[in-house]
Design a protein around this motif. Sequence first.
Motif, PDB file in Angstrom:
ATOM      1  N   GLN A  56      27.538  78.266  88.002  1.00  0.00           N
ATOM      2  CA  GLN A  56      28.378  77.199  87.472  1.00  0.00           C
ATOM      3  C   GLN A  56      27.712  76.572  86.247  1.00  0.00           C
ATOM      4  O   GLN A  56      28.390  76.297  85.240  1.00  0.00           O
ATOM      5  CB  GLN A  56      28.605  76.141  88.553  1.00  0.00           C
ATOM      6  CG  GLN A  56      29.917  75.458  88.451  1.00  0.00           C
ATOM      7  CD  GLN A  56      30.158  74.589  89.690  1.00  0.00           C
ATOM      8  OE1 GLN A  56      29.230  74.294  90.443  1.00  0.00           O
ATOM      9  NE2 GLN A  56      31.385  74.180  89.865  1.00  0.00           N
ATOM     10  N   ASP A  57      26.391  76.378  86.299  1.00  0.00           N
ATOM     11  CA  ASP A  57      25.670  75.840  85.149  1.00  0.00           C
ATOM     12  C   ASP A  57      25.772  76.785  83.961  1.00  0.00           C
ATOM     13  O   ASP A  57      25.982  76.354  82.816  1.00  0.00           O
ATOM     14  CB  ASP A  57      24.201  75.604  85.493  1.00  0.00           C
ATOM     15  CG  ASP A  57      23.991  74.387  86.367  1.00  0.00           C
ATOM     16  OD1 ASP A  57      24.947  73.598  86.509  1.00  0.00           O
ATOM     17  OD2 ASP A  57      22.873  74.239  86.902  1.00  0.00           O
ATOM     18  N   HIS A  82      28.132  78.997  83.380  1.00  0.00           N
ATOM     19  CA  HIS A  82      29.505  78.939  82.863  1.00  0.00           C
ATOM     20  C   HIS A  82      29.699  77.671  82.031  1.00  0.00           C
ATOM     21  O   HIS A  82      30.299  77.700  80.955  1.00  0.00           O
ATOM     22  CB  HIS A  82      30.502  78.973  84.006  1.00  0.00           C
ATOM     23  CG  HIS A  82      30.649  80.309  84.650  1.00  0.00           C
ATOM     24  ND1 HIS A  82      31.764  80.668  85.346  1.00  0.00           N
ATOM     25  CD2 HIS A  82      29.828  81.390  84.721  1.00  0.00           C
ATOM     26  CE1 HIS A  82      31.625  81.888  85.810  1.00  0.00           C
ATOM     27  NE2 HIS A  82      30.445  82.339  85.448  1.00  0.00           N
ATOM     28  N   SER A  83      29.167  76.563  82.567  1.00  0.00           N
ATOM     29  CA  SER A  83      29.287  75.292  81.854  1.00  0.00           C
ATOM     30  C   SER A  83      28.583  75.369  80.510  1.00  0.00           C
ATOM     31  O   SER A  83      29.116  74.911  79.485  1.00  0.00           O
ATOM     32  CB  SER A  83      28.687  74.176  82.709  1.00  0.00           C
ATOM     33  OG  SER A  83      28.681  72.971  81.992  1.00  0.00           O
ATOM     34  N   GLU A 100      30.280  74.903  76.979  1.00  0.00           N
ATOM     35  CA  GLU A 100      29.790  73.852  76.077  1.00  0.00           C
ATOM     36  C   GLU A 100      29.335  74.452  74.761  1.00  0.00           C
ATOM     37  O   GLU A 100      29.607  73.909  73.673  1.00  0.00           O
ATOM     38  CB  GLU A 100      28.650  73.072  76.724  1.00  0.00           C
ATOM     39  CG  GLU A 100      29.108  72.003  77.676  1.00  0.00           C
ATOM     40  CD  GLU A 100      27.956  71.142  78.130  1.00  0.00           C
ATOM     41  OE1 GLU A 100      27.380  70.422  77.276  1.00  0.00           O
ATOM     42  OE2 GLU A 100      27.642  71.191  79.325  1.00  0.00           O
ATOM     43  N   LYS A 121      28.478  67.972  83.847  1.00  0.00           N
ATOM     44  CA  LYS A 121      29.039  69.318  83.852  1.00  0.00           C
ATOM     45  C   LYS A 121      30.330  69.351  83.047  1.00  0.00           C
ATOM     46  O   LYS A 121      31.083  68.385  82.989  1.00  0.00           O
ATOM     47  CB  LYS A 121      29.353  69.741  85.296  1.00  0.00           C
ATOM     48  CG  LYS A 121      28.138  69.725  86.179  1.00  0.00           C
ATOM     49  CD  LYS A 121      27.622  71.090  86.351  1.00  0.00           C
ATOM     50  CE  LYS A 121      26.593  71.119  87.431  1.00  0.00           C
ATOM     51  NZ  LYS A 121      25.275  71.217  87.060  1.00  0.00           N
ATOM     52  N   SER A 122      30.591  70.485  82.463  1.00  0.00           N
ATOM     53  CA  SER A 122      31.807  70.806  81.716  1.00  0.00           C
ATOM     54  C   SER A 122      32.237  69.663  80.795  1.00  0.00           C
ATOM     55  O   SER A 122      33.365  69.237  80.827  1.00  0.00           O
ATOM     56  CB  SER A 122      32.933  71.218  82.665  1.00  0.00           C
ATOM     57  OG  SER A 122      33.115  70.339  83.708  1.00  0.00           O
ATOM     58  N   ARG A 123      31.269  69.182  80.010  1.00  0.00           N
ATOM     59  CA  ARG A 123      31.576  68.173  79.021  1.00  0.00           C
ATOM     60  C   ARG A 123      32.526  68.708  77.969  1.00  0.00           C
ATOM     61  O   ARG A 123      33.354  67.998  77.444  1.00  0.00           O
ATOM     62  CB  ARG A 123      30.289  67.716  78.321  1.00  0.00           C
ATOM     63  CG  ARG A 123      29.979  66.301  78.561  1.00  0.00           C
ATOM     64  CD  ARG A 123      28.732  65.847  77.890  1.00  0.00           C
ATOM     65  NE  ARG A 123      28.360  66.630  76.716  1.00  0.00           N
ATOM     66  CZ  ARG A 123      27.162  66.636  76.193  1.00  0.00           C
ATOM     67  NH1 ARG A 123      26.206  65.929  76.729  1.00  0.00           N
ATOM     68  NH2 ARG A 123      26.889  67.352  75.138  1.00  0.00           N
TER      69      ARG A 123
END
Length: 179
Positions: A121-122, A124-125, A129, A168-170
């Motif tokens: 997930q990190d 992907h984030s 980003e 996350k996902s900023r």
Amino acid sequence: MNTIKAFLSSHSCHLVAGALAIIVTSVGTSTIIWDNRVGRNRVMTNFDTVIDAVNTKIYTKIDAVNTKIDTKINSINTKIDTKIDSISTKIDAKIDGIKADINRIERKLESLHQALSAETQDCHSMILENGHHTMNALSGNKKPMSGWLCSLEGRKKSGGEDRDSVPKSRGLSVSSKGQ
């Protein structure tokens, strides 16, 4: 006939003695035969009694031996059952240990899965980003990209332990699209 009379009168003692001998012999023989029959009957009765006594002794000894054999067999069966119970208990304990190991491994795998999910997930984030900041930099706004790169550099130096501190996902939020 005269000769017969003369013979009888002169030898009457012999004839009487012979007749008596024959009579006594036949009585003696019949007494012996009678005694033999009585004796045989007594012997047979005694023999049957002796055979019955011998049979009783034999059956008593056979019963005693069978009892000893049954006792030994029961003792052996008890020992076997005890050994089987002991082995069964040991096997159950080992199975419980293996189940505990499997549960521990499953928990570790679940933990690793969650960690990998967080890592994925990190990643992907970060990819999103990076793409978002790259697009902003291409359009002329380089300030968000340089701040994000500084933040990545800080995480790299700290070994990635502060990754949860970065939101996350900023890059996916509606408010950051306008930057």
